[in-house]
Design a protein around this motif. Sequence first.
Motif, PDB file in Angstrom:
ATOM      1  N   LYS A  12       0.667  -1.149  -0.109  1.00  0.00           N
ATOM      2  CA  LYS A  12       0.056   0.006   0.337  1.00  0.00           C
ATOM      3  C   LYS A  12       1.003   1.342  -0.009  1.00  0.00           C
ATOM      4  O   LYS A  12       0.597   2.212  -0.825  1.00  0.00           O
ATOM      5  CB  LYS A  12      -0.943  -0.241   1.338  1.00  0.00           C
ATOM      6  N   LEU A  13       1.968   1.076   0.751  1.00  0.00           N
ATOM      7  CA  LEU A  13       2.744   2.550   0.796  1.00  0.00           C
ATOM      8  C   LEU A  13       3.314   2.635  -0.573  1.00  0.00           C
ATOM      9  O   LEU A  13       3.685   3.864  -1.000  1.00  0.00           O
ATOM     10  CB  LEU A  13       3.873   2.146   1.827  1.00  0.00           C
ATOM     11  N   ILE A  14       3.923   1.611  -1.196  1.00  0.00           N
ATOM     12  CA  ILE A  14       4.623   1.676  -2.799  1.00  0.00           C
ATOM     13  C   ILE A  14       3.580   2.600  -3.407  1.00  0.00           C
ATOM     14  O   ILE A  14       4.037   3.391  -4.206  1.00  0.00           O
ATOM     15  CB  ILE A  14       5.061   0.387  -2.895  1.00  0.00           C
ATOM     16  N   GLY A  15       2.356   1.723  -3.441  1.00  0.00           N
ATOM     17  CA  GLY A  15       1.377   2.506  -4.277  1.00  0.00           C
ATOM     18  C   GLY A  15       1.136   3.934  -3.888  1.00  0.00           C
ATOM     19  O   GLY A  15       0.958   4.810  -5.077  1.00  0.00           O
ATOM     20  N   GLN A  16       0.956   4.218  -2.896  1.00  0.00           N
ATOM     21  CA  GLN A  16       0.725   5.681  -2.282  1.00  0.00           C
ATOM     22  C   GLN A  16       1.828   6.610  -2.624  1.00  0.00           C
ATOM     23  O   GLN A  16       1.776   7.756  -3.295  1.00  0.00           O
ATOM     24  CB  GLN A  16       0.267   5.726  -0.894  1.00  0.00           C
ATOM     25  N   LEU A  17       2.910   5.889  -2.497  1.00  0.00           N
ATOM     26  CA  LEU A  17       4.339   7.074  -2.653  1.00  0.00           C
ATOM     27  C   LEU A  17       4.292   7.509  -4.136  1.00  0.00           C
ATOM     28  O   LEU A  17       4.561   8.255  -4.750  1.00  0.00           O
ATOM     29  CB  LEU A  17       5.525   6.229  -2.360  1.00  0.00           C
TER      30      LEU A  17
END
Length: 129
Positions: A12-17
């Motif tokens: 999720k963090l990768i996608g948001q970044l």
Amino acid sequence: MKTNEDIERLEKLIGQLQVLHSEISQLAKKSPNDGLNLFKLKLVNKVLQSGNEVLTERYIPFDDFRQFEEGDLPTNSDVTMILAQYMEQTERFRSDHMIHHDYEWRYLINGVPSKISGRAPTKVGGDTR
């Protein structure tokens, strides 16, 4: 990483970044020195906070930076630069927690290949301390 939930939080963090970096990079190309509005800054800080929680201390990009001050709106180019650093370190963290197992790349959980597959690592590392 210790659980499947850790992997989900990382993904999720990768996608948001990636999305934030793409959007704010476009703003920075047009107006690099303009300040980011408060709404976007709050979203950026929320993602940075998540990054600080997901990444272990050795992967956090800067010792003295955790998020932007809301009272001092950063420029578009400042935010783009910080997001790029978090993206780099997040990918390094992800790469260090992958292993090639049974003909596919899998996430490691507590040093053991999980059932969760992912894309190949892009950073050389392999140290999952």
